[in-house]
Design a protein around this motif. Structure first.
Motif, PDB file in Angstrom:
ATOM      1  N   ARG A  72       0.822  -1.207   0.000  1.00 20.68           N
ATOM      2  CA  ARG A  72       0.000   0.000   0.000  1.00 20.68           C
ATOM      3  C   ARG A  72       0.861   1.264   0.000  1.00 20.68           C
ATOM      4  NH1 ARG A  72      -4.539   1.739   4.416  1.00 20.68           N
ATOM      5  NH2 ARG A  72      -2.833   1.381   5.854  1.00 20.68           N
ATOM      6  N   THR A  73       1.873   1.247   0.847  1.00 18.62           N
ATOM      7  CA  THR A  73       2.743   2.411   0.935  1.00 18.62           C
ATOM      8  C   THR A  73       3.354   2.767  -0.425  1.00 18.62           C
ATOM      9  OG1 THR A  73       3.315   1.853   3.210  1.00 18.62           O
ATOM     10  CG2 THR A  73       4.785   3.343   2.054  1.00 18.62           C
ATOM     11  N   ARG A  87       2.264   1.923  -3.258  1.00 21.39           N
ATOM     12  CA  ARG A  87       1.215   2.287  -4.216  1.00 21.39           C
ATOM     13  C   ARG A  87       0.820   3.753  -4.066  1.00 21.39           C
ATOM     14  NH1 ARG A  87      -1.409  -2.102  -3.214  1.00 21.39           N
ATOM     15  NH2 ARG A  87      -2.982  -1.184  -1.859  1.00 21.39           N
ATOM     16  N   THR A  88       0.619   4.184  -2.843  1.00 21.86           N
ATOM     17  CA  THR A  88       0.237   5.594  -2.678  1.00 21.86           C
ATOM     18  C   THR A  88       1.393   6.502  -3.058  1.00 21.86           C
ATOM     19  OG1 THR A  88       0.905   5.716  -0.365  1.00 21.86           O
ATOM     20  CG2 THR A  88      -1.334   5.006  -0.809  1.00 21.86           C
ATOM     21  N   GLN A  89       2.619   6.084  -2.749  1.00 24.95           N
ATOM     22  CA  GLN A  89       3.759   6.902  -3.167  1.00 24.95           C
ATOM     23  C   GLN A  89       3.786   7.046  -4.682  1.00 24.95           C
ATOM     24  OE1 GLN A  89       7.687   6.591  -1.560  1.00 24.95           O
ATOM     25  NE2 GLN A  89       8.605   6.373  -3.588  1.00 24.95           N
ATOM     26  N   VAL A 117       1.121   9.507  -5.806  1.00 26.93           N
ATOM     27  CA  VAL A 117       1.497  10.856  -5.377  1.00 26.93           C
ATOM     28  C   VAL A 117       2.621  11.405  -6.260  1.00 26.93           C
ATOM     29  CG1 VAL A 117       2.591  12.184  -3.543  1.00 26.93           C
ATOM     30  CG2 VAL A 117       0.746  10.608  -2.995  1.00 26.93           C
ATOM     31  N   ALA A 154      -2.391  16.365  -3.411  1.00 26.59           N
ATOM     32  CA  ALA A 154      -3.230  15.346  -2.785  1.00 26.59           C
ATOM     33  C   ALA A 154      -4.510  15.118  -3.586  1.00 26.59           C
ATOM     34  CB  ALA A 154      -3.553  15.753  -1.353  1.00 26.59           C
ATOM     35  N   ALA A 205      -3.852  13.330  -6.799  1.00 25.57           N
ATOM     36  CA  ALA A 205      -3.473  11.934  -6.571  1.00 25.57           C
ATOM     37  C   ALA A 205      -4.631  11.108  -5.996  1.00 25.57           C
ATOM     38  CB  ALA A 205      -2.272  11.866  -5.637  1.00 25.57           C
ATOM     39  N   VAL A 236      -5.529  11.242  -2.855  1.00 28.72           N
ATOM     40  CA  VAL A 236      -5.040  10.778  -1.554  1.00 28.72           C
ATOM     41  C   VAL A 236      -5.314  11.883  -0.544  1.00 28.72           C
ATOM     42  CG1 VAL A 236      -2.919  10.317  -0.254  1.00 28.72           C
ATOM     43  CG2 VAL A 236      -3.254   9.273  -2.514  1.00 28.72           C
ATOM     44  N   ALA A 237      -5.520  11.509   0.708  1.00 29.63           N
ATOM     45  CA  ALA A 237      -5.779  12.521   1.730  1.00 29.63           C
ATOM     46  C   ALA A 237      -4.530  13.376   1.955  1.00 29.63           C
ATOM     47  CB  ALA A 237      -6.183  11.855   3.027  1.00 29.63           C
ATOM     48  N   SER A 288      -2.054  12.509   4.715  1.00 28.37           N
ATOM     49  CA  SER A 288      -1.025  11.501   4.489  1.00 28.37           C
ATOM     50  C   SER A 288       0.254  12.132   3.947  1.00 28.37           C
ATOM     51  CB  SER A 288      -1.532  10.454   3.503  1.00 28.37           C
ATOM     52  OG  SER A 288      -2.729   9.883   3.972  1.00 28.37           O
ATOM     53  N   LEU A 289       0.093  13.072   3.047  1.00 25.18           N
ATOM     54  CA  LEU A 289       1.264  13.725   2.468  1.00 25.18           C
ATOM     55  C   LEU A 289       2.029  14.495   3.545  1.00 25.18           C
ATOM     56  CD1 LEU A 289       0.119  15.024  -1.005  1.00 25.18           C
ATOM     57  CD2 LEU A 289       0.520  12.724  -0.179  1.00 25.18           C
TER      58      LEU A 289
END
Lengths: 186, 186
Positions: free
Chosen positions: A9-10, A12-14, A17, A39, A42, A44-45, A48-49
């Motif tokens: 997951r990490t 993937r979000t990276q 982003v 954010a 992407a 994404v919240a 998180s960034l």
DNA sequence: GAATTAATGCAAATTATTTTGCATTAATGG
DNA sequence: CCATTAATGCAAAATAATTTGCATTAATTC
């Protein structure tokens, strides 16, 4: 979780982003980008960034480093002139693409005006310099006369990046001429 | 009020604002500066800054242009080599001072990643290029063989600015060597 | 495959930035 | 010197950015 797997997951979000940041970087100044904007793009919240990178500068620097590593591979043609020409041609090529000077802009924009510090900075620029040094060392090992790293940055990298910055085209022929000019003076 | 007198209120507040911005520019990144911060340092209402310059980018670009105009005067020694050496030495000198690369950083930080526009930009960089062209024209008029403007930016300005950016010292001897190198190749 | 750990999302609170309306002050033109 | 015009300051409102607390979800370990 220190080094999550590529599909984790990490990671993937990276990935999303970085992709979003790179896309935005091709559209506007580094200084114009906000965490919020990246954010949203992407999906994404923003929280998180902020938690992972702290601020926009840090995030953008990591993006730049990551892209740079992919864009100009280290060539090995068997001769210094060939290596340098292939390498500068690759650089000129990536600088010509839209947002190609993004890395450089990010570097300059995030570099401190004062003298000190910057871990990301050293890492970013270190990558390029290691490439140069490797090429020069190989040349020396073959018995070729090779210039120093500084000569390469002064007379090859500097003109290429400067032109990218000011919108003056730098085609492969120009890059090649720079190499010839440098080597004829050693 | 289109052009207020030198001692007028408008000129006075612009002076303190520019001074404050320049001072802050020597301390931190262009991207880190806010209107609020500059206003506080200048002792001026932030409202005024927003009304006169719109945003930080615009303000900083004007500051950079104004400083540049003062920092490197156009020399006239009677010979191209002398002119270029005096000029590059002055540039190297101002780049070496704290915050000396501030103009360059501002330019890069505020330059659009895309292709188009920018009035302030053209004006800023145009100043330097006019200086170069004037020197080269004088040389040609004297019958000297002179390089083009591009050669000067590629081989003189680029290494100097690149070094400033990366913290590598560029002393007068280095600047002089660049000039000799350039002229010996024409 | 359950228990544990870390990362993420979401909403609210906080803080900073930018805009707006209006009173005040300084400069300009007779 | 007075009237006019433009710039400034100040306070309040509006917006945007950042932080925080907590629930949720995904990954890792055993």
């Amino acid at each position: 979780m220190i080094t999550p797997r590529p599909g984790g997951r990490t990671a993937r979000t990276q990935a999303v982003v970085f992709e979003a940041a790179a896309a935005l970087l091709a559209e506007k100044d580094p200084g114009q980008l906000s965490m919020t904007e990246i954010a949203v793009r992407a999906g994404v919240a923003a929280t998180s960034l902020y938690r992972r990178w702290g601020d926009v500068r840090t995030l953008l620097m990591e993006v730049a480093v990551e892209r740079l590593a992919r864009e100009s591979p280290l060539p090995d043609t068997g001769a210094l002139a060939g290596d340098l020409k292939a390498w500068t041609a690759a650089i000129a090529g990536s600088l010509a693409s839209p947002g190609g000077s993004a890395f450089f802009r990010v570097y300059v924009a995030t570099a401190p005006t004062g003298s000190a510090e910057m871990p990301g900075r050293a890492r970013a620029i270190g990558r390029r310099l290691e490439q140069v040094q490797a090429m020069l060392d190989r040349a020396s090992a073959r018995g070729e006369r090779a210039p120093g790293v500084l000569e390469v940055t002064d007379h090859l990298l500097a003109p290429l990046y400067m032109r990218a910055l000011f919108g003056v085209p730098a085609d492969p022929a120009f890059a090649e001429a720079l190499v010839d000019r440098l080597l004829s003076q050693t």
